[in-house]
Write a protein that holds these residues in place. Structure first.
Motif, PDB file in Angstrom:
ATOM      1  N   TYR A  69      18.927  46.914  14.830  1.00  0.00           N
ATOM      2  CA  TYR A  69      17.452  46.404  14.513  1.00  0.00           C
ATOM      3  C   TYR A  69      17.410  45.491  13.032  1.00  0.00           C
ATOM      4  N   LEU A  70      16.899  44.460  13.148  1.00  0.00           N
ATOM      5  CA  LEU A  70      16.975  43.796  11.921  1.00  0.00           C
ATOM      6  C   LEU A  70      15.130  43.511  11.667  1.00  0.00           C
ATOM      7  N   LEU A  71      14.610  43.951  10.726  1.00  0.00           N
ATOM      8  CA  LEU A  71      13.378  43.907   9.953  1.00  0.00           C
ATOM      9  C   LEU A  71      13.242  43.069   8.591  1.00  0.00           C
ATOM     10  N   ALA A  72      12.416  42.366   8.447  1.00  0.00           N
ATOM     11  CA  ALA A  72      12.153  41.732   7.139  1.00  0.00           C
ATOM     12  C   ALA A  72      10.739  41.442   7.102  1.00  0.00           C
ATOM     13  N   ASP A  73      10.383  41.307   5.777  1.00  0.00           N
ATOM     14  CA  ASP A  73       9.183  40.855   5.359  1.00  0.00           C
ATOM     15  C   ASP A  73       9.343  39.451   4.383  1.00  0.00           C
ATOM     16  N   VAL A  74       8.700  38.615   5.701  1.00  0.00           N
ATOM     17  CA  VAL A  74       9.105  37.162   5.374  1.00  0.00           C
ATOM     18  C   VAL A  74       7.795  36.636   4.479  1.00  0.00           C
ATOM     19  N   GLY A  75       7.018  37.528   4.450  1.00  0.00           N
ATOM     20  CA  GLY A  75       5.633  37.256   3.350  1.00  0.00           C
ATOM     21  C   GLY A  75       6.058  37.249   1.964  1.00  0.00           C
ATOM     22  N   ASP A  76       7.177  38.050   1.665  1.00  0.00           N
ATOM     23  CA  ASP A  76       7.681  38.205   0.458  1.00  0.00           C
ATOM     24  C   ASP A  76       8.731  37.020  -0.258  1.00  0.00           C
ATOM     25  N   GLU A  78      11.444  37.046  -1.537  1.00  0.00           N
ATOM     26  CA  GLU A  78      12.717  37.328  -1.413  1.00  0.00           C
ATOM     27  C   GLU A  78      13.130  37.513   0.014  1.00  0.00           C
ATOM     28  N   LYS A  79      12.340  37.539   0.863  1.00  0.00           N
ATOM     29  CA  LYS A  79      12.398  37.914   2.300  1.00  0.00           C
ATOM     30  C   LYS A  79      13.443  39.271   2.356  1.00  0.00           C
ATOM     31  N   PRO A  80      12.985  40.353   1.769  1.00  0.00           N
ATOM     32  CA  PRO A  80      13.849  41.527   1.837  1.00  0.00           C
ATOM     33  C   PRO A  80      13.859  42.033   3.209  1.00  0.00           C
ATOM     34  N   LEU A 105      19.387  41.139   2.645  1.00  0.00           N
ATOM     35  CA  LEU A 105      19.354  42.412   2.970  1.00  0.00           C
ATOM     36  C   LEU A 105      19.486  43.759   1.878  1.00  0.00           C
ATOM     37  N   VAL A 106      18.555  44.556   1.893  1.00  0.00           N
ATOM     38  CA  VAL A 106      18.675  45.361   0.783  1.00  0.00           C
ATOM     39  C   VAL A 106      18.936  46.864   1.586  1.00  0.00           C
ATOM     40  N   TYR A 107      18.671  47.354   2.834  1.00  0.00           N
ATOM     41  CA  TYR A 107      19.060  48.689   3.271  1.00  0.00           C
ATOM     42  C   TYR A 107      19.809  48.424   4.573  1.00  0.00           C
ATOM     43  N   ALA A 108      21.156  48.982   4.622  1.00  0.00           N
ATOM     44  CA  ALA A 108      21.653  49.176   5.801  1.00  0.00           C
ATOM     45  C   ALA A 108      21.724  50.873   6.254  1.00  0.00           C
ATOM     46  N   HIS A 149      12.376  63.818   5.699  1.00  0.00           N
ATOM     47  CA  HIS A 149      11.134  63.779   6.508  1.00  0.00           C
ATOM     48  C   HIS A 149       9.915  63.560   5.497  1.00  0.00           C
ATOM     49  N   GLY A 150       9.253  62.323   5.788  1.00  0.00           N
ATOM     50  CA  GLY A 150       8.126  62.100   4.883  1.00  0.00           C
ATOM     51  C   GLY A 150       8.335  60.954   3.891  1.00  0.00           C
ATOM     52  N   ASP A 151       9.446  60.664   3.676  1.00  0.00           N
ATOM     53  CA  ASP A 151       9.938  59.420   2.727  1.00  0.00           C
ATOM     54  C   ASP A 151       9.398  58.157   3.387  1.00  0.00           C
ATOM     55  N   LYS A 152       9.401  57.259   2.533  1.00  0.00           N
ATOM     56  CA  LYS A 152       8.927  55.831   2.878  1.00  0.00           C
ATOM     57  C   LYS A 152      10.000  55.040   2.049  1.00  0.00           C
ATOM     58  N   LEU A 153      10.635  54.054   3.135  1.00  0.00           N
ATOM     59  CA  LEU A 153      11.582  52.795   2.685  1.00  0.00           C
ATOM     60  C   LEU A 153      10.686  51.743   2.608  1.00  0.00           C
ATOM     61  N   TYR A 154      10.847  51.051   1.430  1.00  0.00           N
ATOM     62  CA  TYR A 154       9.982  49.818   1.286  1.00  0.00           C
ATOM     63  C   TYR A 154      10.971  48.644   1.279  1.00  0.00           C
ATOM     64  N   PHE A 155      10.527  47.703   2.110  1.00  0.00           N
ATOM     65  CA  PHE A 155      11.239  46.239   2.163  1.00  0.00           C
ATOM     66  C   PHE A 155      10.110  45.282   1.830  1.00  0.00           C
ATOM     67  N   GLY A 156       9.870  44.754   0.455  1.00  0.00           N
ATOM     68  CA  GLY A 156       8.737  44.053   0.348  1.00  0.00           C
ATOM     69  C   GLY A 156       7.549  44.834   0.344  1.00  0.00           C
TER      70      GLY A 156
END
Length: 296
Positions: A69-76, A78-80, A105-108, A149-156
């Motif tokens: 699965y590929l997800l990106a924040d295209v509102g940012d 840099e489009k992370p 790409l910031v995280y794999a 558990h409970g962590d958050k991973l931000y992309f943009g």
């Protein structure tokens, strides 16, 4: 097709209200249509609101029937972007798509230490500068970033919430899109092998536990809002997406009580995974395999 999607978007609030008014399994034509409409919405990035920020692609590797699965924040600016459960055999495909879409790409990241394919995270790190590998701390594998558990991973401005869902393996996690007005709606859950559409992952190796899987899936996945879109790590029957509402109604294993579920899982009689002897050692070191010895 465009007009159909627009009509579906207009229907979603009304269908969601209709579904919310009933606490039972889907019965009428409206509630039967709801999962289909919402599944279509999950594939559409839209052109307005926060859903328009999310670019989403579901990719497939046919040898191991694995979804990436590929997800990106295209509102940012840099489009992370993040990749969930990449496969070594399709790394070049994924990189080309990321380049075409102008993403960074910031995280794999992996949902667990896989036994049926070699993860692509190691190769991605050698080919994409700056990308970080991610896996659960409980998986006891190598990575740049360990999650719990409970962590958050931000992309943009978007993020994925980490939910521990052990049972298939001791280190399984489910990634769930954020809960908030500025996050995608309906929510999306990437369940790895913990929950497969109309099934679930096996529990007979890698520290698996039927008791633990039943508890974690019900408490961390099936407790999400009923319209949450569920995206599995694999599919062998041609399914691509489900919802919490569907799996609560139709999953032939997880709709049973715990003791019946455990009996089902103890009698699956599944074959030994063909790739396990190669995949497990490789995935414990982020998918990077030792090169073959040079010939003298």
């Amino acid at each position: 097709m465009v007009s159909l999607l627009r009509s579906c978007r207009r229907l979603i609030p009304h269908l969601s209200a209709a579904a919310a008014s009933s606490s039972t399994a889907p019965r009428g034509p409206i509630s039967r249509l709801l999962p289909v409409v919402l599944a279509m919405a999950g594939y559409s990035t839209g052109s307005g609101g926060e859903r328009g920020r999310l670019l989403f692609r579901q990719l497939f590797e046919k040898e191991s029937s694995t979804y990436t699965y590929l997800l990106a924040d295209v509102g940012d600016p840099e489009k992370p972007a993040v990749l969930i459960d990449p496969v070594d055999r399709t790394v070049d495909r994924d990189i080309n798509l990321i380049k075409e879409l102008g993403l960074k790409l910031v995280y794999a990241m992996n949902t667990h230490v896989h036994a049926d394919h070699v993860t692509g995270t190691g190769l991605l790190k050698t080919k994409v500068p700056g990308v970080k590998s991610v896996i659960a701390k409980a998986g006891r594998a190598k990575a740049d970033h360990f999650i719990e558990h409970g962590d958050k991973l931000y992309f943009g401005n978007l993020f994925l919430e980490v939910r521990a869902t052990p049972g298939h393996t001791a280190g399984c996690v489910t990634y769930v899109t954020g809960d908030g007005h500025d996050q995608p709606s309906p929510r999306m859950a990437f369940t790895g092998d913990a929950l497969i559409i109309r099934a679930c992952g096996r529990t007979d190796f890698q520290g698996g536990s039927s008791d633990q899987l039943y508890e974690s899936v019900h408490s961390q996945i099936l407790s999400l809002p009923k319209d949450t879109l569920l995206y599995p790590g694999h599919d062998y029957k041609g399914f691509t997406v489900s919802t919490v509402e569907e799996e609560l109604a139709y999953n032939p294993r997880l709709t049973k009580d715990k003791e019946t579920f455990k009996t089902i899982m103890e009698n699956l009689n599944l074959a030994y995974p063909m790739m396990i002897d190669v995949a497990l050692p490789a995935n414990l070191v982020c998918g990077i395999q030792d090169p073959p010895p040079s010939k003298v």
